[in-house]
Design a protein around this motif. Structure first.
Motif, mmCIF file in Angstrom:
data_model
loop_
_atom_site.group_PDB
_atom_site.id
_atom_site.type_symbol
_atom_site.label_atom_id
_atom_site.label_comp_id
_atom_site.label_asym_id
_atom_site.label_seq_id
_atom_site.Cartn_x
_atom_site.Cartn_y
_atom_site.Cartn_z
ATOM 1 N N ALA A 112 0.562 -1.147 -0.020
ATOM 2 C CA ALA A 112 0.277 0.082 -0.124
ATOM 3 C C ALA A 112 0.938 1.216 0.111
ATOM 4 N N ALA A 154 -2.611 -5.376 -1.336
ATOM 5 C CA ALA A 154 -2.043 -4.450 -0.525
ATOM 6 C C ALA A 154 -3.321 -4.004 0.511
ATOM 7 N N LYS A 156 -4.906 -1.208 2.655
ATOM 8 C CA LYS A 156 -5.137 0.436 2.631
ATOM 9 C C LYS A 156 -5.996 0.730 3.460
ATOM 10 N N ALA A 187 0.573 3.792 4.566
ATOM 11 C CA ALA A 187 -0.366 2.846 3.803
ATOM 12 C C ALA A 187 -1.834 3.309 4.127
ATOM 13 N N SER A 188 -2.137 4.250 5.116
ATOM 14 C CA SER A 188 -3.387 4.556 5.463
ATOM 15 C C SER A 188 -3.858 5.783 4.900
#
Lengths: 272, 252
Positions: A112, A154, A156, A187-188
């Motif tokens: 991500a 990924a 996320k 990633a967030s």
């Protein structure tokens, strides 16, 4: 520009019901004060993703009925024994379980942060961990010959939430060597951090500090929560509150005891 | 800080740590996961005997842990073959070296739930010497077939694998693992335990040689190192264990 807000509830406002929420392992800086605030607010149907494991935080959220699904490599109170509310919920079938293995979660978060759809990982083949993950795929290594390898999509998350020693007024957060916190934030979609304190000056100005700093660019909101990881440890700042965790393990062994714990340590704000 | 007097009786924990230190052998890097005080004792003992070799990474320790790239560094290190020895356990372990850290019964509706697989579904494949360790040697833990495979003991030839189990150490005995024939072999039985007792309490089939030796007790020098050098180091991570086994008290 990250907002430094005066209350936990304001900082946590973007964690809505159904949020995909990423949280770190026990000894990286877990936002426990924020977790208690979420329970008081009555957040529902969280999809909790632990990077890569969780302990008291997941057990409390699950026991309080805030969690619909958890993806993790383990939930355990470590030296204090199994995580009782997690164990009871999985046996009762009241939460959906996505069992992973630690490096798979690290790798899926890395996918991500790189903006790529998946990451390959060794191991896993022939395990029931893989057998119960229809969202993971096995392919033949396109650069090899008869070399099966697993691909992980990924991860996320909507929000990453953790606790760190300090932030500056521009919202740069010092995470030290807990590098998985940076991966989580990268990633967030949003990142919420609680900190022990706000410091004057620029954490990015000094090379010694900047190497361990998550730039405010990745951070959305920050609230000050002194001893905000309690009763879990904050590396180099304070250790586990062993007495409290032993008490938790004892109380949370039954639903009645757990309700008593919530009443005493979560709903009564004087204690939190 | 005080340590146990050298004349103190040999404890089971000391015997197991000594056995595991011998199994570690001459390697570069030993890593120890969470909640593993006996393997941690063994790893630190191996380092003392090796004059600083191998590197020892205790994941729970601040001091004995050089990782600076977050939780993933251990796994990246292992993936490249930079970790030679690791320790795993299981709620269940079967005769083919499969380990179960997840659940007993149907996965969606388990009868028993364990914490989870941690790093096992990866490390079991990529660490050359995995030492299985379980202090409850019973038919409940050593089973004919695990209910859930967190990680298999062996893999088909085309599956990338340069690691796996080499031994299983329990409170009663030491088994070696034969990766070709996918089975354990009884290597030694601890002092005060019997070959027949091992058979009685083991739920899987294993190879039993005609003569099974007694597990050797640690030498006086090994015991001295463990009690006087290793135990105080251990107290940082496992204060309760260090106090109970070695009488080490860290001043508050």
């Amino acid at each position: 520009m990250p907002q430094i807000v005066p209350t936990l509830d304001e900082a946590l406002a973007s964690i809505a019901d159904g949020c995909v929420l990423a949280v770190p392992r026990e000894n990286s800086g877990v936002a426990m004060a924020a977790t208690r605030a979420l329970i008081r607010r009555g957040v529902k149907r969280l999809e909790l993703i632990a990077l890569p494991t969780s302990s008291l935080q997941a057990d409390l959220l699950i026991g309080a009925g805030c969690v619909a699904l958890i993806e993790t490599s383990a939930v355990s109170l470590g030296e204090f024994g199994p995580a009782p509310r997690f164990t009871a919920a999985v046996i009762a079938g009241s939460i959906k379980m996505k069992d992973a293995t630690c490096p798979a979660l690290h790798a899926a978060f890395q996918a991500a942060e790189k903006g790529v759809p998946f990451f390959p990982l060794r191991g896993l083949i022939g395990s029931d961990v893989l057998a119960h993950r229809p969202d993971w795929r096995m392919i033949d290594n396109p650069f090899g010959n008869n070399d099966p390898i697993v691909l992980l999509p990924a991860i996320k998350p909507d929000v990453a939430l953790f606790h760190s020693p300090m932030a500056d007024r521009a919202g740069n957060v010092w995470i030290g060597r807990q590098r998985e916190l940076a991966t989580m934030a990268h990633a967030s979609a949003k990142t919420i951090v609680t900190v022990e304190k706000i410091v004057d000056g620029d954490l990015l100005a000094d090379a010694t500090l900047s190497a361990g700093t998550l730039p405010g660019f990745y951070v959305d909101s920050i609230a000050v929560a002194p001893r905000g990881a309690w009763p879990l440890p904050l590396p180099d700042h304070y250790a586990w509150d062993e007495k409290h965790l032993a008490e938790y393990a004892r109380l949370a062994a039954s639903e009645e005891g757990f309700a008593k714990y919530l009443e005493q340590y979560v709903y009564d704000r004087r204690a939190a | 800080m005080t340590a146990a007097p050298p004349e103190q009786k040999l404890s089971n924990e000391e015997l197991l740590a000594s056995v595991i230190a011998d199994l570690i052998g001459d390697v570069r890097h030993v890593a120890v996961g969470n909640a593993s005080p006996i393997p941690a004792t063994a790893a630190l003992l191996a380092r003392e005997r090796g004059g600083g070799k191998p590197y020892v990474s205790l994941l729970q320790s601040r001091k004995h842990n050089f990782f600076t790239d977050g939780g993933r560094e251990l796994f990246d290190c292992a993936g490249q073959g930079r970790i030679d020895v690791f320790f795993l356990s299981g709620g269940e372990i079967d005769g083919e070296g499969n380990i179960n850290l997840v659940s007993i019964g149907e996965y969606e509706h388990p009868k028993v739930r364990f914490p989870g697989s941690f790093g096992a579904a990866y490390l079991y494949y990529v660490v050359p010497k995995v030492i299985l360790f379980r202090t409850e040697h019973s038919r409940r833990t050593l089973v004919p077939k695990v209910s859930f495979v967190s990680a298999p003991g062996t893999s088909p030839e085309n599956v990338f694998r340069n690691g796996g189990p080499i031994a299983l150490v329990t409170n009663r005995c030491v088994f070696s693992f034969d990766q070709t024939h996918r089975r354990f072999r009884l290597e030694s039985v601890h002092p005060g335990h019997a070959v027949s007792e091992v058979a009685e309490h083991t739920g899987f089939a294993y190879v039993q040689p005609a003569a099974v030796p007694e597990t050797p007790s640690p030498s006086a020098e090994t015991l001295r190192l463990m009690r006087q050098v290793v135990a105080p180091e251990l107290a940082e991570v496992y204060p309760q264990f260090a106090a109970r086994i070695f009488g080490v008290r860290v001043p508050a």
